[in-house]
Design an enzyme around this catalytic site. Structure first.
Site, PDB file in Angstrom:
ATOM      1  N   ASP A  35      38.582  46.725  31.487  1.00 59.56           N
ATOM      2  CA  ASP A  35      39.012  46.200  33.001  1.00 59.56           C
ATOM      3  C   ASP A  35      38.028  45.226  33.314  1.00 59.56           C
ATOM      4  OD1 ASP A  35      40.608  46.924  35.293  1.00 59.56           O
ATOM      5  OD2 ASP A  35      38.570  47.542  36.191  1.00 59.56           O
ATOM      6  N   HIS A  39      34.195  39.396  33.874  1.00 58.07           N
ATOM      7  CA  HIS A  39      33.172  39.508  34.657  1.00 58.07           C
ATOM      8  C   HIS A  39      31.819  39.688  33.740  1.00 58.07           C
ATOM      9  CE1 HIS A  39      35.245  41.239  38.501  1.00 58.07           C
ATOM     10  NE2 HIS A  39      35.675  39.993  38.118  1.00 58.07           N
ATOM     11  N   GLU A  78      42.144  43.384  30.630  1.00 54.74           N
ATOM     12  CA  GLU A  78      42.861  43.072  31.860  1.00 54.74           C
ATOM     13  C   GLU A  78      41.777  41.816  32.533  1.00 54.74           C
ATOM     14  OE1 GLU A  78      42.259  42.589  36.232  1.00 54.74           O
ATOM     15  OE2 GLU A  78      40.878  43.492  35.204  1.00 54.74           O
TER      16      GLU A  78
END
Length: 300
Positions: A35, A39, A78
């Site tokens: 996920d 980031h 993702e």
């Protein structure tokens, strides 16, 4: 032992990496869905893939009777707002492009089908196949039409449930069915705000009662999704094969797939007129006189 073998510094990211690989080594987990991938640094995921892959091979050697085959460890990413058209070049902003498939991932969640589904079948299928058989050869995308936090699902009022099934389950790539896609669970709820519209109770009661949903009944909608799902599962050509249109009317296409000496081929015809026999082109796919099975009805 881990740090001695790898030479990694004793930084938090590498402790996390080791602990994740331990789950694989102990339980035989065969893949990660990562996920919010963008980031953190892209290279971290490649390091994780290396450690998870080693752990998975260790588990297979230790559990020869429990292994399902020789598949390698699999990772799906993702990357928010990634679309299949980005292929292997995603812009993080300001021209900072990253090839996440070169950073340990085998597949990317594609955010585009829920909007691409407004296009005709052939436009979707041919565009996706061209990319997956070209720039992304050997990799895949994970398609969806609705999701737990995507505020722009395709057909939120579920007025086109059969078309939704056709476009998701027959599109090249992999398919993610969100709960209620297959039973036409409506994605607008009175009084709900934001993501709450997407996370309502499963409509089991409507399915049990075979309630009317527009021009269709819920049980018939679910049965259609199930048929296409079993068809896709039985035929790797559907998701992984090369797409080619055979006829415009009725719209007919073929998918062909070959890997490691194994081949699979299917012909799909959509929107045929009800109640009367229709000639379907199978030229170049099946031989004259060859018996074929209509998967939808089960007839030969």
């Amino acid at each position: 032992d881990f740090f001695k073998r790898t030479g990694y510094p004793r930084a938090p990211r590498y402790y996390l990496m080791k602990w994740h690989a331990d789950w694989v080594r102990k339980y035989g987990i065969d893949g990660f869905r990562a996920d919010t991938v963008k980031h953190t640094e892209p290279g971290l995921w490649k390091e994780l893939k290396q450690e998870a892959s080693l752990a998975f091979e260790d588990w297979k050697r230790a559990n020869p009777k429990r292994r399902l085959g020789d598949d390698k460890f699999w990772m799906v990413s993702e990357v928010y707002n990634y679309e299949i058209k980005h292929a292997r070049k995603f812009d993080l902003g300001g021209g900072d492009f990253v090839d996440y498939l070169d950073q340990g991932f085998d597949s990317m969640i594609s955010f585009s089908l829920r909007s691409d589904a407004k296009q005709p079948y052939e436009k979707i299928f041919s565009d996706y196949s061209k990319i997956l058989q070209g720039e992304m050869k050997g990799y895949s995308v994970l398609n969806y039409i609705s999701s737990h936090d995507d505020s722009s699902p395709f057909d939120p009022l579920r007025e086109r449930p059969f078309e939704s099934a056709n476009k998701l389950l027959l599109a090249p790539g992999a398919a993610q069915i969100y709960y209620g896609d297959e039973t036409a669970r409506i994605l607008r709820v009175d009084g709900a705000e934001g993501d709450a519209n997407l996370r309502s109770f499963m409509n089991w009661d409507e399915l049990k009662a075979n309630a009317q949903r527009g021009a269709h009944r819920v049980a018939d909608i679910r049965a259609h999704w199930a048929r296409l799902g079993r068809f896709r599962a039985a035929h790797p050509a559907v998701g992984a094969g090369v797409h080619q249109m055979l006829a415009q009317s009725p719209y007919t296409f073929k998918r062909t797939w070959e890997k490691n000496g194994v081949s699979d081929r299917v012909v799909v015809a959509l929107d045929l007129p009800q109640g009367k026999p229709t000639a379907i082109s199978v030229r170049g796919v099946f031989n004259d006189g060859q018996t074929v099975r209509d998967w939808y009805t089960g007839k030969s």
